[in-house]
Scaffold this motif. Structure first.
Motif, short mmCIF file in Angstrom:
data_model
loop_
_atom_site.label_atom_id
_atom_site.label_comp_id
_atom_site.label_asym_id
_atom_site.label_seq_id
_atom_site.Cartn_x
_atom_site.Cartn_y
_atom_site.Cartn_z
N SER A 1 -8.51 2.91 -2.90
CA SER A 1 -8.81 2.79 -1.47
C SER A 1 -7.56 2.45 -0.69
O SER A 1 -6.56 1.99 -1.25
N LEU B 1 -17.17 -0.56 1.55
CA LEU B 1 -15.87 -1.17 1.82
C LEU B 1 -15.82 -1.75 3.24
O LEU B 1 -15.21 -2.80 3.46
N GLN C 1 0.81 -1.22 0.00
CA GLN C 1 0.00 0.00 0.00
C GLN C 1 0.84 1.27 0.00
O GLN C 1 0.28 2.37 -0.09
N TRP D 1 -6.49 -4.91 0.20
CA TRP D 1 -6.20 -3.78 -0.68
C TRP D 1 -6.03 -4.28 -2.12
O TRP D 1 -6.54 -3.66 -3.06
N VAL E 1 -17.50 4.27 1.18
CA VAL E 1 -16.67 3.77 2.27
C VAL E 1 -17.45 2.79 3.14
O VAL E 1 -16.89 1.83 3.69
N ILE F 1 -13.61 8.85 4.34
CA ILE F 1 -12.92 8.01 5.32
C ILE F 1 -13.88 7.63 6.44
O ILE F 1 -14.85 8.33 6.72
N ASN G 1 -8.50 -2.93 -5.22
CA ASN G 1 -7.92 -1.92 -6.10
C ASN G 1 -7.57 -2.51 -7.46
O ASN G 1 -7.44 -3.72 -7.61
N LEU H 1 -5.07 8.87 -2.55
CA LEU H 1 -6.46 9.24 -2.68
C LEU H 1 -6.52 10.74 -2.96
O LEU H 1 -5.78 11.52 -2.35
N ILE I 1 -10.38 3.22 7.01
CA ILE I 1 -10.71 2.90 5.62
C ILE I 1 -10.95 4.20 4.87
O ILE I 1 -11.67 5.08 5.33
N GLY I 2 -10.31 4.33 3.71
CA GLY I 2 -10.49 5.52 2.88
C GLY I 2 -10.64 5.16 1.42
O GLY I 2 -10.10 4.14 0.96
N CYS I 3 -11.38 5.98 0.67
CA CYS I 3 -11.54 5.75 -0.77
C CYS I 3 -11.84 7.07 -1.44
O CYS I 3 -12.22 8.06 -0.80
N ASP I 4 -11.67 7.10 -2.76
CA ASP I 4 -12.00 8.31 -3.51
C ASP I 4 -12.87 7.97 -4.71
O ASP I 4 -13.24 6.80 -4.92
#
Length: 352
Positions: free
Chosen positions: A207, A279, A154, A306, A276, A165, A310, A159, A199-202
């Motif tokens: 993520s 996820l 990672q 991950w 999120v 998040i 991804n 992001l 946990i984060g994503c865009d």
């Protein structure tokens, strides 16, 4: 696993008709027996399968994997057509697999590929052993090697834009839950016996997943989890957790805060944290498929997840990514070394 359990467990190659002559079996029994044996022989054919030599020979070596010396020379090929080199400094021979997770392999890379596809499909280790006619001790060992290969995967994940998040709390096994001296549960909140996972994503679908340790998140934990992954100037979409404020300040983010109690009642298309939240759901599903796993290896499981979440999106492309990483980032783990320690709870599926 006790010695008695090991004695009772049949070999993966065994059938109910071992020792019986063909004349004693029905046509149906014979075909099932022969198919099982043929598949087992294929899976244990070793390194000589078609394509194996091409795979390994596709990776060059410019230094000795044992002493690091660049003074090496070609040393022909082995019986399976895999290239060999000899180190002019330490005198030892090696091949493309030396020092990787495939070093000393007994099962073909094709079997490893199938194992990866099963893991990417939320399969359990027990299921992988059953479906692949593998020894029950093989999938936990392979998983440990896989987590070693993915260590650091990672790093560099980024992001940007509209970034969501949140945190997910995942419990310790019951035996590891904190207790008072008298054996009663520790008071003071639900989170003391749970791991906090950031946990984060865009909007692009990228993520990140980070183990923030036991208990509730904080400003320092949030910054450590996301500070290296969120681009400055992005918009942070989050709930009203105070621990997020430091991340906003440090990175100069625009903050879009939402009351989680209100938005959880909204349908997904209207929920600003829908991505999120999904996820979180999928991660819990994934971790639950490995019930009882060793929580000290939670970071490794998050690295694996991950990869699953991804790009590349296709599972076969993901398998190719992992195999390539295994050859380009050499890590090794011997079977005897893995099982020399006391079996940890993440080997639960070896006896399930």
């Amino acid at each position: 696993m006790s010695g008695e359990e090991k004695r009772r467990r049949p070999a993966p190659s065994a059938t109910p008709w071992d020792g019986a002559g063909d004349g004693e079996l029905s046509p149906a029994e014979r075909i099932v027996r022969d198919c099982h044996r043929d598949m087992y022989r294929y899976r244990h054919a070793g390194a000589g399968l078609v394509g194996e030599a091409d795979f390994f020979n596709g990776y060059d070596r410019d230094a000795c994997p044992r002493c690091g010396s660049p003074a090496i020379e070609g040393n022909g090929r082995d019986a399976n057509g895999v290239r060999r080199w000899r180190c002019l400094s330490c005198g030892r021979a090696f091949n493309p697999a030396t020092g990787t997770v495939f070093d000393g392999r007994k099962l073909p890379v094709a079997d490893w590929t199938e194992f990866l596809l099963e893991v990417f499909s939320y399969g359990s280790l027990a299921g992988a052993a059953r479906s692949g006619r593998r020894s029950a001790t093989t999938p936990p060992y392979w998983l440990a090697k896989l987590l070693a290969v993915l260590e650091g995967v990672q790093e560099g994940a980024a992001l940007a834009g509209r970034v969501e998040i949140d945190e997910m709390m995942y419990p310790l096994p019951l035996a590891d839950q904190p207790r008072m001296p008298d054996g009663s549960k520790v008071p003071g909140g639900f989170s003391k016996g749970k791991h906090c996972i950031g946990i984060g994503c865009d909007g692009s679908g990228a993520s990140v997943f980070a183990d923030e340790g036991l208990g509730k998140t904080s400003g320092a934990r949030t910054l450590a989890a996301f500070g290296g992954h969120v681009a400055r100037g992005s918009t942070l979409v989050h709930d009203m957790e105070n621990g997020h404020n430091r991340l906003v300040r440090e990175l100069g983010l625009r903050s879009e805060r939402h009351n989680s109690k209100l938005i959880k009642r909204l349908p997904d298309p209207e929920n600003p944290l829908a991505a999120v939240n999904r996820l979180c759901y999928l991660l819990r599903l994934f971790l639950d498929s490995h019930t009882g796993f060793d929580r000290t290896r939670l970071g490794g499981y998050l690295d694996l997840f991950w990869v699953m979440m991804n790009p590349p999106r296709d599972k076969m492309e993901k398998a190719a990514f992992v195999l390539d990483r295994a050859m380009r980032n050499p890590k090794t783990l011997r079977y005897r070394d893995f099982y020399a320690r006391s079996p940890s709870s993440d080997d639960e599926e070896s006896s399930s």
